[in-house]
Design an enzyme around this catalytic site. Structure first.
Site, short mmCIF file in Angstrom:
data_model
loop_
_atom_site.label_atom_id
_atom_site.label_comp_id
_atom_site.label_asym_id
_atom_site.label_seq_id
_atom_site.Cartn_x
_atom_site.Cartn_y
_atom_site.Cartn_z
N GLY A 99 0.56 -0.98 0.13
CA GLY A 99 -0.41 0.21 0.14
C GLY A 99 1.11 1.74 -0.06
O GLY A 99 -0.07 2.09 -0.22
N GLY A 120 -0.42 1.90 -4.89
CA GLY A 120 -1.31 1.48 -3.44
C GLY A 120 -1.09 2.74 -2.50
O GLY A 120 -2.23 3.35 -2.33
N TYR A 179 8.64 -13.04 -13.42
CA TYR A 179 7.68 -12.08 -13.35
C TYR A 179 6.61 -12.18 -13.31
O TYR A 179 5.64 -12.58 -12.78
CB TYR A 179 8.20 -9.98 -13.56
CG TYR A 179 7.15 -9.52 -13.48
CD1 TYR A 179 7.01 -8.81 -12.15
CD2 TYR A 179 5.97 -8.99 -14.29
CE1 TYR A 179 5.77 -8.09 -11.80
CE2 TYR A 179 5.18 -8.28 -14.22
CZ TYR A 179 5.25 -7.74 -13.08
OH TYR A 179 4.42 -6.86 -12.48
N LYS A 239 2.87 -13.25 -11.91
CA LYS A 239 1.33 -13.61 -11.98
C LYS A 239 0.30 -14.45 -12.32
O LYS A 239 -0.66 -14.63 -12.40
CB LYS A 239 1.39 -11.95 -13.02
CG LYS A 239 2.61 -11.04 -12.47
CD LYS A 239 2.06 -10.37 -11.15
CE LYS A 239 2.82 -9.43 -10.80
NZ LYS A 239 2.00 -8.38 -9.67
#
Length: 323
Positions: A24, A29, A150, A154
């Site tokens: 966050g 975030g 990466y 995901k």
């Protein structure tokens, strides 16, 4: 099988729900927290890394058990730019997968109602069979080699969420995010993303006399989205969608367009050095935002306005900005 089913009313967001934002305190975030508050969400928790390490399963469980969030916006991951992803493939897949496992498993165990996951357009198979990229293309091949670790972290997250939904009923919205930029970004000119790295280079060129160098010839195309637009799209998707949807501007611009907007914002008058021997990653990428448009979402920022705001923010916050 990628799912883009609209959510029934029972899964819509409620303003009094306790919201947890992981990751966050980065670009997205901080912007998401600000947008949530602007839309009436007041019960938001977003622990910093020194307060909660999501790589630690027991610490994650203890935090969820204490706070009992109703909704989770899961942004935390190991993130690099093009060069960083190429140089940190194993770390990108290993650490991100552990973080996702800890957050997903704990969310299911603790009765979270719905979870958002920040996916990436890097997960799309390359070479592309057609453009713009659409959600039903996600599993039709393997990602670009430069972002392999990466991208697969995901992808794994989507498979994990689909299994949890089928086995525990945990609802989710998986947003496939395009290239984001804006205030509070990480302005790392070696490992950062395109726009913040260019802004850092421009700042050095103006204030330190460094040459302004840009990787490539400027013809590579990308979809860039201001973080405030992305945050608004994420909230709209969490309120109205279940499954998978791109979060993008729906427009493709060249790196030269980006540089021209930055030159204008910074009033730069010196030479631009195009390093045509440097890697540029995928040469052309456009991303459909048809699903977002169907639920009424429209971007508020154009490229010139967004880059001007981000440049001015960096100029005014150079001492506190993440570099």
């Amino acid at each position: 099988m990628v799912d883009t089913v609209l959510v029934a009313n029972g899964s819509r967001l409620e303003r009094d729900q306790l919201v947890l934002v992981t990751g966050g305190h980065g670009l997205l975030g901080k912007t998401l927290q600000s947008e949530l508050r602007a839309q009436g969400f007041e019960n938001i928790i977003a622990p910093k890394r020194n307060e909660l390490d999501y790589l630690d399963l027991e610490a994650t469980r203890a935090f969820f058990s204490e706070h009992r969030p109703h909704v989770v916006f899961h942004l935390a991951s190991v993130v690099f730019g093009l060069l960083g992803n190429m140089e940190n493939q194993v770390r990108a897949i290993a650490d991100s997968t552990i973080i996702n496992h800890n957050v997903f498993l704990t969310s299911a165990e603790m009765g979270v109602k719905k979870i958002f996951f920040a996916g990436s357009v890097a997960s799309y198979p390359f070479p592309y069979t057609s453009l713009p990229l659409r959600e039903d293309m996600l599993w039709q091949g393997v990602p670009h080699a430069g972002e392999f670790g990466y991208a697969h972290a995901k992808r794994h997250a989507l498979a994990y969420l689909e299994l949890l939904r089928d086995n525990t009923g945990l609802d989710f919205f998986y947003g496939i995010l395009t290239n984001l930029y804006g205030p509070n970004d990480r302005f790392d000119d070696a490992h950062g993303h395109v726009i913040p790295s260019l802004i850092r280079k421009m700042h050095r060129a103006i204030h330190d006399g460094d040459p302004f160098k840009v990787w490539g010839s400027g013809v590579a195309k990308r979809d860039f989205m201001h973080a405030r637009d992305a945050a608004a799209a994420i909230i709209a998707g969490m309120d109205q969608l279940s499954g998978v949807a791109n979060i993008s501007s729906g427009e493709s611009v060249t790196i030269r367009n980006v540089v021209e907007a930055l030159v204008k914002a910074a009033h730069y008058k010196e030479e631009i050095i195009w390093e045509v021997d440097k890697p540029v990653g995928v040469p052309d990428r456009s991303v459909s935002n048809e699903i977002l448009r169907e639920i009424g979402f429209r971007c508020s920022y154009g490229l010139d306005e967004g880059i001007r705001e981000t440049w001015e923010w960096f100029e005014n916050h150079i001492l506190s900005a993440r570099l």
